[in-house]
Write a protein that holds these residues in place. Sequence first.
Motif, PDB file in Angstrom:
ATOM      1  N   ASP A  21       0.938  -1.391  -0.117  1.00  0.00           N
ATOM      2  CA  ASP A  21       0.006  -0.047  -0.262  1.00  0.00           C
ATOM      3  C   ASP A  21       1.207   1.357   0.118  1.00  0.00           C
ATOM      4  OD1 ASP A  21      -1.649   2.116   1.625  1.00  0.00           O
ATOM      5  OD2 ASP A  21      -2.896   0.880   0.839  1.00  0.00           O
ATOM      6  N   ASP A  22       0.206   2.313  -0.665  1.00  0.00           N
ATOM      7  CA  ASP A  22       1.094   3.464  -0.645  1.00  0.00           C
ATOM      8  C   ASP A  22       1.496   4.149   0.633  1.00  0.00           C
ATOM      9  OD1 ASP A  22       1.155   3.294  -3.495  1.00  0.00           O
ATOM     10  OD2 ASP A  22      -0.604   4.840  -3.719  1.00  0.00           O
ATOM     11  N   ALA A  23       1.005   3.696   1.781  1.00  0.00           N
ATOM     12  CA  ALA A  23       1.324   4.371   2.731  1.00  0.00           C
ATOM     13  C   ALA A  23       2.412   3.728   3.578  1.00  0.00           C
ATOM     14  CB  ALA A  23      -0.027   4.276   3.879  1.00  0.00           C
ATOM     15  N   TYR A  24       2.994   2.629   3.065  1.00  0.00           N
ATOM     16  CA  TYR A  24       4.107   1.967   3.578  1.00  0.00           C
ATOM     17  C   TYR A  24       5.325   1.871   2.908  1.00  0.00           C
ATOM     18  CZ  TYR A  24       0.277  -0.447   6.640  1.00  0.00           C
ATOM     19  OH  TYR A  24      -0.752  -0.365   7.391  1.00  0.00           O
ATOM     20  N   PHE A  25       6.567   1.900   3.764  1.00  0.00           N
ATOM     21  CA  PHE A  25       7.924   1.924   3.077  1.00  0.00           C
ATOM     22  C   PHE A  25       8.238   0.647   3.419  1.00  0.00           C
ATOM     23  CE2 PHE A  25      11.407   4.966   1.929  1.00  0.00           C
ATOM     24  CZ  PHE A  25      12.316   4.095   1.881  1.00  0.00           C
ATOM     25  N   GLY A  26       8.441  -0.164   2.484  1.00  0.00           N
ATOM     26  CA  GLY A  26       9.065  -1.567   2.665  1.00  0.00           C
ATOM     27  C   GLY A  26      10.376  -1.508   3.183  1.00  0.00           C
ATOM     28  N   GLU A  27      10.843  -2.413   3.881  1.00  0.00           N
ATOM     29  CA  GLU A  27      12.037  -2.639   4.579  1.00  0.00           C
ATOM     30  C   GLU A  27      12.640  -4.158   4.695  1.00  0.00           C
ATOM     31  OE1 GLU A  27      14.528  -0.566   5.741  1.00  0.00           O
ATOM     32  OE2 GLU A  27      13.612   1.362   5.661  1.00  0.00           O
ATOM     33  N   GLY A  28      13.407  -4.776   5.518  1.00  0.00           N
ATOM     34  CA  GLY A  28      13.889  -6.043   5.418  1.00  0.00           C
ATOM     35  C   GLY A  28      13.026  -6.929   5.409  1.00  0.00           C
ATOM     36  N   LEU A  29      13.337  -8.180   5.104  1.00  0.00           N
ATOM     37  CA  LEU A  29      12.587  -9.494   5.419  1.00  0.00           C
ATOM     38  C   LEU A  29      13.528 -10.540   5.491  1.00  0.00           C
ATOM     39  CD1 LEU A  29      13.111 -11.362   2.556  1.00  0.00           C
ATOM     40  CD2 LEU A  29      12.043  -9.912   1.411  1.00  0.00           C
ATOM     41  N   THR A  30      12.691 -11.726   6.165  1.00  0.00           N
ATOM     42  CA  THR A  30      13.421 -12.821   6.094  1.00  0.00           C
ATOM     43  C   THR A  30      12.238 -13.959   6.090  1.00  0.00           C
ATOM     44  OG1 THR A  30      14.896 -14.266   7.787  1.00  0.00           O
ATOM     45  CG2 THR A  30      13.073 -13.244   8.674  1.00  0.00           C
ATOM     46  N   ILE A  31      12.564 -15.257   5.959  1.00  0.00           N
ATOM     47  CA  ILE A  31      11.896 -16.395   5.773  1.00  0.00           C
ATOM     48  C   ILE A  31      11.946 -17.626   6.627  1.00  0.00           C
ATOM     49  CG2 ILE A  31      10.905 -18.065   4.002  1.00  0.00           C
ATOM     50  CD1 ILE A  31      12.034 -15.956   1.902  1.00  0.00           C
ATOM     51  N   ILE A  32      10.813 -17.981   7.326  1.00  0.00           N
ATOM     52  CA  ILE A  32      11.012 -18.987   8.233  1.00  0.00           C
ATOM     53  C   ILE A  32       9.631 -20.148   8.229  1.00  0.00           C
ATOM     54  CG2 ILE A  32      11.143 -19.918  10.498  1.00  0.00           C
ATOM     55  CD1 ILE A  32      11.716 -17.073  11.407  1.00  0.00           C
ATOM     56  N   ASN A  33       9.993 -21.242   7.884  1.00  0.00           N
ATOM     57  CA  ASN A  33       8.725 -22.164   7.791  1.00  0.00           C
ATOM     58  C   ASN A  33       7.709 -21.793   6.732  1.00  0.00           C
ATOM     59  OD1 ASN A  33       9.885 -23.857   9.919  1.00  0.00           O
ATOM     60  ND2 ASN A  33       8.823 -22.716  11.241  1.00  0.00           N
ATOM     61  N   ASP A  34       8.325 -21.357   5.300  1.00  0.00           N
ATOM     62  CA  ASP A  34       7.505 -20.956   4.376  1.00  0.00           C
ATOM     63  C   ASP A  34       6.569 -19.600   4.475  1.00  0.00           C
ATOM     64  OD1 ASP A  34       8.208 -22.473   2.633  1.00  0.00           O
ATOM     65  OD2 ASP A  34       6.822 -24.180   3.197  1.00  0.00           O
ATOM     66  N   LYS A  35       7.185 -18.900   5.529  1.00  0.00           N
ATOM     67  CA  LYS A  35       6.304 -17.691   5.786  1.00  0.00           C
ATOM     68  C   LYS A  35       7.493 -16.590   5.668  1.00  0.00           C
ATOM     69  CE  LYS A  35       2.744 -19.087   9.219  1.00  0.00           C
ATOM     70  NZ  LYS A  35       2.378 -19.086  10.450  1.00  0.00           N
ATOM     71  N   ILE A  36       7.002 -15.641   4.847  1.00  0.00           N
ATOM     72  CA  ILE A  36       7.928 -14.401   4.748  1.00  0.00           C
ATOM     73  C   ILE A  36       7.585 -13.358   5.675  1.00  0.00           C
ATOM     74  CG2 ILE A  36       8.781 -12.592   3.365  1.00  0.00           C
ATOM     75  CD1 ILE A  36       7.638 -14.260   0.870  1.00  0.00           C
ATOM     76  N   TYR A  37       8.572 -12.634   6.658  1.00  0.00           N
ATOM     77  CA  TYR A  37       8.119 -11.736   7.406  1.00  0.00           C
ATOM     78  C   TYR A  37       8.806 -10.394   6.927  1.00  0.00           C
ATOM     79  CZ  TYR A  37       7.082 -15.464  10.746  1.00  0.00           C
ATOM     80  OH  TYR A  37       6.560 -16.434  11.305  1.00  0.00           O
ATOM     81  N   GLN A  38       8.005  -9.352   6.569  1.00  0.00           N
ATOM     82  CA  GLN A  38       8.523  -8.239   5.999  1.00  0.00           C
ATOM     83  C   GLN A  38       8.439  -6.886   6.967  1.00  0.00           C
ATOM     84  OE1 GLN A  38       6.229  -6.671   2.779  1.00  0.00           O
ATOM     85  NE2 GLN A  38       8.221  -5.775   1.778  1.00  0.00           N
ATOM     86  N   LEU A  39       9.368  -6.101   7.273  1.00  0.00           N
ATOM     87  CA  LEU A  39       9.193  -4.875   7.637  1.00  0.00           C
ATOM     88  C   LEU A  39       8.874  -3.639   7.062  1.00  0.00           C
ATOM     89  CD1 LEU A  39      12.509  -5.177  10.190  1.00  0.00           C
ATOM     90  CD2 LEU A  39      10.340  -5.964  10.587  1.00  0.00           C
ATOM     91  N   THR A  40       8.215  -2.790   7.683  1.00  0.00           N
ATOM     92  CA  THR A  40       8.120  -1.219   7.369  1.00  0.00           C
ATOM     93  C   THR A  40       8.807  -0.353   8.021  1.00  0.00           C
ATOM     94  OG1 THR A  40       5.974  -0.927   8.299  1.00  0.00           O
ATOM     95  CG2 THR A  40       5.816  -2.054   6.406  1.00  0.00           C
ATOM     96  N   TRP A  41       8.877   0.848   7.420  1.00  0.00           N
ATOM     97  CA  TRP A  41      10.117   1.751   8.171  1.00  0.00           C
ATOM     98  C   TRP A  41       9.737   2.294   9.197  1.00  0.00           C
ATOM     99  CZ3 TRP A  41      11.802   7.142   5.443  1.00  0.00           C
ATOM    100  CH2 TRP A  41      12.719   7.407   6.352  1.00  0.00           C
ATOM    101  N   ARG A  42       8.863   3.458   9.083  1.00  0.00           N
ATOM    102  CA  ARG A  42       8.120   4.056  10.311  1.00  0.00           C
ATOM    103  C   ARG A  42       6.863   3.898  10.641  1.00  0.00           C
ATOM    104  NH1 ARG A  42      11.105  10.026   8.618  1.00  0.00           N
ATOM    105  NH2 ARG A  42      13.181   9.471   9.527  1.00  0.00           N
ATOM    106  N   GLU A  43       6.042   2.903   9.898  1.00  0.00           N
ATOM    107  CA  GLU A  43       4.850   2.536  10.226  1.00  0.00           C
ATOM    108  C   GLU A  43       4.571   1.826  11.468  1.00  0.00           C
ATOM    109  OE1 GLU A  43       5.516   4.761   7.276  1.00  0.00           O
ATOM    110  OE2 GLU A  43       6.202   2.398   6.946  1.00  0.00           O
ATOM    111  N   GLY A  44       5.656   1.214  11.960  1.00  0.00           N
ATOM    112  CA  GLY A  44       5.495   0.471  13.268  1.00  0.00           C
ATOM    113  C   GLY A  44       4.778  -0.836  12.938  1.00  0.00           C
TER     114      GLY A  44
END
Length: 343
Positions: free
Chosen positions: A170-193
Amino acid sequence: MKIYKQLIVIILLNTMMACGPSTEEKKNDLSITTNAKKGNISNAMTLELGLENKKNYAIDSVNYKLDGVRIPTSYALTNHKLGKHPLEAIVYLDGTHVTISSSLTVLSAVPPQVYNFKIINTYPHDISSYTQGLEFHKGLLYESTGQYKASKLRQVDHTTGTVLKNINLDDAYFGEGLTIINDKIYQLTWREGTGFVYDANTLEKQSSFKYGKSKEGWGLTHNATHLYKSDGTENIWLLDPKTLIETSKIQAYTHKGKITELNEMEWINGKIYANRYQKNGVAIINPTNGAIEGVIDFTPLKNQVTQHSKLDVLNGIAYNPDTKTIFVTGKYWDKLFEVEILK
């Protein structure tokens, strides 16, 4: 009447003298002494604790605490985490106690080792990607990109640069780092908490989670027991993989001081490899105590990609378990480099 007033004054003075100094006054007259220089001490040393007692109060006992845990007056720092830590002395005297607060910064005893690299292969990379997270999973490369109104999560064939699957945040989010565990992707956003959880095969969003003690999202990696999250400071937070709650942290320090702006991260052979924002290098971090054990200088790589006005710094590091090699790229780089690390 005059005699009566004089008696009152004498009684008040005697009462004040009997009361003696207040608890706050006693606290101000006491301070913790250590063998640390300007509050800094190597983790190869033994911390020696004492108490400066300016007014020579009769002290019954003193309990010292580091990070809230009681320690002896001589305390070996070998196994202690690096970084800045709260130091306390609970002083018992005159039937009461006061708490004296200070801080201690534990530094690494060993300077980081400097590493070089050798390019093994070069692959195409999307020049429009503001790379934030990079990780291999089941032979495919997953990438998270940043910038508002341009952040993406994608599945890529790294050998050709072909994007196999892509979703736009979504335009309101600034994508950051990711990692993958057990076929699940965990992705961060910058200042959106907020972080997101996806199915690694379909990129379908499954849930979201909120940050706790860390205010921003920068880099993300994991080992068998925890997720590790950077937030732009020297702190790397350990997250419970089930609850995604920050349970503890390490602080990235050298023999001289803290290293901030840790960005994209990757777990490689028991160490955390971390990009540093606006630096073309990678720090190798001990995940137990936070010591920066090595630094890899990737500066020459930036000259080997197409030069253009939006070209930015190195960011993005991934370990391919199939080839047992490391892959790096940068923000708006048109190449992905497979490298071997050299001493």
